[in-house]
Design an enzyme around this catalytic site. Structure first.
Site, mmCIF file in Angstrom:
data_model
loop_
_atom_site.group_PDB
_atom_site.id
_atom_site.type_symbol
_atom_site.label_atom_id
_atom_site.label_comp_id
_atom_site.label_asym_id
_atom_site.label_seq_id
_atom_site.Cartn_x
_atom_site.Cartn_y
_atom_site.Cartn_z
ATOM 1 N N LYS A 113 -16.212 -1.950 -2.756
ATOM 2 C CA LYS A 113 -15.228 -2.271 -1.711
ATOM 3 C C LYS A 113 -15.158 -1.186 -0.646
ATOM 4 O O LYS A 113 -14.881 -1.473 0.512
ATOM 5 C CB LYS A 113 -13.842 -2.498 -2.331
ATOM 6 N N LYS A 194 -19.059 -15.328 -8.493
ATOM 7 C CA LYS A 194 -17.872 -15.826 -9.188
ATOM 8 C C LYS A 194 -16.927 -16.487 -8.195
ATOM 9 O O LYS A 194 -16.776 -15.978 -7.081
ATOM 10 C CB LYS A 194 -17.189 -14.609 -9.829
ATOM 11 N N LYS A 197 -10.701 -15.461 -4.985
ATOM 12 C CA LYS A 197 -9.680 -15.765 -3.976
ATOM 13 C C LYS A 197 -10.159 -15.428 -2.585
ATOM 14 O O LYS A 197 -9.696 -15.989 -1.611
ATOM 15 C CB LYS A 197 -8.414 -14.955 -4.263
HETATM 16 P P1 AMP Z 1 -7.771 -12.254 -9.855
HETATM 17 O O1 AMP Z 1 -8.069 -13.564 -9.196
HETATM 18 O O2 AMP Z 1 -8.859 -11.262 -9.604
HETATM 19 O O3 AMP Z 1 -6.418 -11.744 -9.564
HETATM 20 O O4 AMP Z 1 -7.870 -12.505 -11.416
HETATM 21 C C1 AMP Z 1 -6.823 -13.076 -12.169
HETATM 22 C C2 AMP Z 1 -7.349 -13.535 -13.504
HETATM 23 O O5 AMP Z 1 -8.217 -14.673 -13.326
HETATM 24 C C3 AMP Z 1 -8.189 -12.503 -14.239
HETATM 25 O O6 AMP Z 1 -7.892 -12.600 -15.639
HETATM 26 C C4 AMP Z 1 -9.605 -12.918 -13.984
HETATM 27 O O7 AMP Z 1 -10.510 -12.541 -15.015
HETATM 28 C C5 AMP Z 1 -9.493 -14.438 -13.910
HETATM 29 N N1 AMP Z 1 -10.524 -14.983 -13.011
HETATM 30 C C6 AMP Z 1 -10.634 -14.740 -11.678
HETATM 31 N N2 AMP Z 1 -11.681 -15.401 -11.147
HETATM 32 C C7 AMP Z 1 -12.267 -16.082 -12.168
HETATM 33 C C8 AMP Z 1 -13.404 -16.952 -12.270
HETATM 34 N N3 AMP Z 1 -14.129 -17.284 -11.206
HETATM 35 N N4 AMP Z 1 -13.708 -17.462 -13.484
HETATM 36 C C9 AMP Z 1 -12.961 -17.160 -14.565
HETATM 37 N N5 AMP Z 1 -11.888 -16.355 -14.543
HETATM 38 C C10 AMP Z 1 -11.533 -15.808 -13.363
#
Ligand code: AMP
Length: 322
Positions: A113, A194, A197
């Site tokens: 980042k 992946k 957001k």
């Molecule tokens: P974040 O979106 O980074 O705030 O992640 C929140 C939670 O969602 C975390 O436990 C991540 O591991 C899970 N997560 C985020 N993106 C994915 C994805 N594409 N597939 C599976 N789990 C995800």
């Protein structure tokens, strides 16, 4: 035996998506009976990159509302807004005093980042220490981690062990748990990445509040390949992702034999079956934001005693006069 305490965090940097649901929210909901989960909306983490204040506030409330709509039961699983429990920031500072600059700057996510153009916030460097504080604050036993968070969990354990060794037993050592199936939902437009957001275009992301026609369009446009074979295969990341999403949403494997078109229709139906009730419940809950805010206030009140006890122990151990 005391139930296992599990902490799952979400950053309010964007709308929750299918990856968040399958990889984090559903496992959290499924574990509500067996473990004492805390759902943390990590709004302080949303400040480590350039941000819009009103958007962070709005997303924090939206995420809490989506969690409730998806089935998080706030009686069993407190939903906590990180900034409401000020012990997070206090423990963050105390842990910074037990963390090396080199350790923090070696974190892969920081390197990635901070390589981008534009100013870098100091909080981006220290973000993994705040994450360590989030975890250690609640005597957490388990943290669901994707591969990309492994390094941060390892750092948390290193800091905790070092602190315990130097200042006396203060922190419980957390372990990682891998979310089961669909642990990694890939972007539908770019299956090598992946679903996230903040993925650039958003063209391959399914938001949990997306209207049905958007969901269907996004799935219909999902990248596939020329093999014309519905199977999981390393050379077919797009098709593999669609099969995994189908399994994650419905527990089903694709009907046999199927074309890519039929597979996509099946996948869209399975996603819709999952999202439709969430959307409906969200609409009801969003009508009464005061109620959701009350749930957040109750969540913070529930966990604050645990956080306060940890900070008290840490302050005493590190040498602060009470
Ligand atoms: P974040 O979106 O980074 O705030 O992640 C929140 C939670 O969602 C975390 O436990 C991540 O591991 C899970 N997560 C985020 N993106 C994915 C994805 N594409 N597939 C599976 N789990 C995800």
């Amino acid at each position: 035996m005391a139930p296992t305490r599990r902490l799952t965090g979400f950053k309010p940097t964007g709308h929750l998506h299918l990856g968040n649901l399958l990889g984090a929210l559903r496992p959290l909901i499924a574990a509500q009976d067996r473990s004492e989960s805390i759902a943390l909306i990590a709004d302080l983490h949303a400040l480590t990159m350039d941000h819009e204040p009103a958007r962070v506030r709005a997303l924090a409330l939206e995420q809490a509302t989506v969690m409730l709509a998806a089935g998080v039961d706030p009686e069993r699983t407190p939903i906590v807004l990180q900034s409401h429990v000020t012990e997070h920031t206090e423990l963050h500072y105390l842990l910074e005093c037990a963390t090396g600059f080199g350790e923090a700057s070696r974190m892969i996510q920081f390197k990635e980042k901070s390589a981008a153009d534009g100013p870098i916030r100091l909080s981006l460097l220290t973000y993994p220490v705040l994450m360590a504080a989030d975890i250690l604050l609640y005597d957490t036993d388990e943290v669901p981690v994707g591969e990309d968070q492994n390094q941060h969990l390892e750092l948390t354990r290193t800091i905790a062990q070092r602190f315990n060794g130097r200042y006396g037993e203060t922190f419980r050592l957390p372990g990682g748990v891998r979310p089961g199936s669909a642990a990694r939902v890939m972007d539908l437009a770019d299956p090598g990445t992946k679903m996230g957001k903040s993925n650039a275009s958003g063209a391959g992301r399914i938001g949990l509040l997306d209207p049905p026609e958007t969901v269907r369009r996004t799935v219909a446009r999902a990248v596939t390949d020329e093999f014309a074979q519905v199977r999981r295969h390393p050379d077919q990341p797009g098709v593999t992702n669609l099969i995994d999403i189908l399994a994650g949403c419905s527990g089903r494997e694709p009907a046999d034999p199927v074309s890519y078109g039929a597979l996509k229709r099946e996948v869209a139906d399975a996603i819709e079956a999952l999202l439709e009730p969430i959307r409906a419940r969200y609409a009801e809950l969003a009508d009464d934001p005061a109620h959701v805010r009350e749930i957040l206030a109750r969540g913070a009140a529930r966990v604050r005693p645990i956080a306060a006890a940890t900070v008290r122990r840490t302050r005493a151990a590190i040498g602060l006069l009470d």
